[in-house]
Write a protein that holds these residues in place. Sequence first.
Motif, PDB file in Angstrom:
ATOM      1  N   ALA A 100      -9.570  -3.624  -4.745  1.00  0.00           N
ATOM      2  CA  ALA A 100     -10.461  -2.471  -4.581  1.00  0.00           C
ATOM      3  C   ALA A 100      -9.681  -1.211  -4.212  1.00  0.00           C
ATOM      4  O   ALA A 100     -10.125  -0.086  -4.497  1.00  0.00           O
ATOM      5  CB  ALA A 100     -11.503  -2.772  -3.510  1.00  0.00           C
ATOM      6  N   ALA A 101      -8.498  -1.400  -3.588  1.00  0.00           N
ATOM      7  CA  ALA A 101      -7.652  -0.269  -3.202  1.00  0.00           C
ATOM      8  C   ALA A 101      -6.776   0.214  -4.351  1.00  0.00           C
ATOM      9  O   ALA A 101      -5.971   1.134  -4.180  1.00  0.00           O
ATOM     10  CB  ALA A 101      -6.777  -0.646  -2.010  1.00  0.00           C
ATOM     11  N   GLY A 102      -6.901  -0.411  -5.526  1.00  0.00           N
ATOM     12  CA  GLY A 102      -6.172   0.049  -6.706  1.00  0.00           C
ATOM     13  C   GLY A 102      -4.916  -0.724  -7.025  1.00  0.00           C
ATOM     14  O   GLY A 102      -4.184  -0.373  -7.961  1.00  0.00           O
ATOM     15  N   LYS A 117       3.439   0.383 -10.615  1.00  0.00           N
ATOM     16  CA  LYS A 117       2.371  -0.619 -10.521  1.00  0.00           C
ATOM     17  C   LYS A 117       2.772  -1.597  -9.425  1.00  0.00           C
ATOM     18  O   LYS A 117       3.915  -2.039  -9.373  1.00  0.00           O
ATOM     19  CB  LYS A 117       2.212  -1.350 -11.851  1.00  0.00           C
ATOM     20  N   VAL A 118       1.854  -1.905  -8.528  1.00  0.00           N
ATOM     21  CA  VAL A 118       2.159  -2.812  -7.419  1.00  0.00           C
ATOM     22  C   VAL A 118       1.274  -4.042  -7.516  1.00  0.00           C
ATOM     23  O   VAL A 118       0.048  -3.941  -7.612  1.00  0.00           O
ATOM     24  CB  VAL A 118       1.956  -2.120  -6.051  1.00  0.00           C
ATOM     25  N   LEU A 172       0.818  -1.211   0.000  1.00  0.00           N
ATOM     26  CA  LEU A 172       0.000   0.000   0.000  1.00  0.00           C
ATOM     27  C   LEU A 172       0.853   1.263   0.000  1.00  0.00           C
ATOM     28  O   LEU A 172       0.541   2.233  -0.699  1.00  0.00           O
ATOM     29  CB  LEU A 172      -0.944  -0.012   1.207  1.00  0.00           C
ATOM     30  N   ASP A 173       1.955   1.254   0.755  1.00  0.00           N
ATOM     31  CA  ASP A 173       2.803   2.452   0.820  1.00  0.00           C
ATOM     32  C   ASP A 173       3.623   2.644  -0.451  1.00  0.00           C
ATOM     33  O   ASP A 173       3.813   3.771  -0.908  1.00  0.00           O
ATOM     34  CB  ASP A 173       3.724   2.380   2.037  1.00  0.00           C
ATOM     35  N   ILE A 174       4.120   1.561  -1.027  1.00  0.00           N
ATOM     36  CA  ILE A 174       4.902   1.679  -2.261  1.00  0.00           C
ATOM     37  C   ILE A 174       4.029   2.194  -3.401  1.00  0.00           C
ATOM     38  O   ILE A 174       4.481   2.960  -4.260  1.00  0.00           O
ATOM     39  CB  ILE A 174       5.555   0.329  -2.604  1.00  0.00           C
ATOM     40  N   ALA A 175       2.759   1.801  -3.394  1.00  0.00           N
ATOM     41  CA  ALA A 175       1.833   2.278  -4.436  1.00  0.00           C
ATOM     42  C   ALA A 175       1.629   3.791  -4.368  1.00  0.00           C
ATOM     43  O   ALA A 175       1.226   4.415  -5.354  1.00  0.00           O
ATOM     44  CB  ALA A 175       0.496   1.560  -4.304  1.00  0.00           C
ATOM     45  N   LYS A 176       1.938   4.386  -3.209  1.00  0.00           N
ATOM     46  CA  LYS A 176       1.752   5.824  -3.027  1.00  0.00           C
ATOM     47  C   LYS A 176       3.000   6.642  -3.348  1.00  0.00           C
ATOM     48  O   LYS A 176       2.990   7.877  -3.211  1.00  0.00           O
ATOM     49  CB  LYS A 176       1.336   6.108  -1.578  1.00  0.00           C
TER      50      LYS A 176
END
Length: 260
Positions: free
Chosen positions: A51-53, A35-36, A25-29
Amino acid sequence: MPSIDDSKCVLITGGTSGIGRALALDIAKLPSHPKVIATGRRKDRLDELSAAGLQAEYLDLSADTTALKKSVDDLIARYPDLDTVILNAGIQHQVKAKDGIDMKKITEEIHVNYISVVAFISYILPHFLKLSEAGRPTFIVTVTSGLAVVPLAAVANYSASKAALSSFTLSLRAQLAETNVNVLEIVPPLVESELHDPYGTTEALSKFWMPLDEFTRLTVNGLREGRATIADGTSKALVEKYNQGKFEAVMQGRKMTEKW
């Protein structure tokens, strides 16, 4: 120095809970917006991540290596830009020698924590070397433990499996030193996690562990800095005390045996 900010596509094993989920989740930000791909076995957790992308993919590291190879080949085909793997999945069992050692649990732990990780690396490496030859930096990141440095008797085999993975990581880093394949090691201390729930030790350990959000922040910072060994909290002190000069010694040994 290459860092995770250079990554275009990051895959994380054990991404449905604990450290893996938090890192995904943090790397995706990150500002670079990689792309994670979060992998795991629990469909409900995978659906939440989707659902969180995030990209969410089923991956069973307890499967045999033939099945794992097919899974890795399929992932490469689906995500040709995959350039970073964070090999985080792991299991932990207690060992009480006086009560008898459960070899089924020993074998399972070694397979998931060590053999499957080495297998995954062996299957992904040709893809990474191809990207490397084209000038793309790639990253193999293993997740070991402070217990790889100083074992905890109650989880003797878990400690041994992480020590094996740490040793393999150092040798792999030495072998790939002249390539664009960067080999990193995350060495967590005791971290807030579901890992301890099956043994009812969560409440006791919660008095000592590093909060998950703090660990995640420090680890992502280390990945962005391109640190070869990312160890914070109690693990930092262990690595500094016992692993000083170890990689240099491994490199020296590699030079001595280059003609083998």
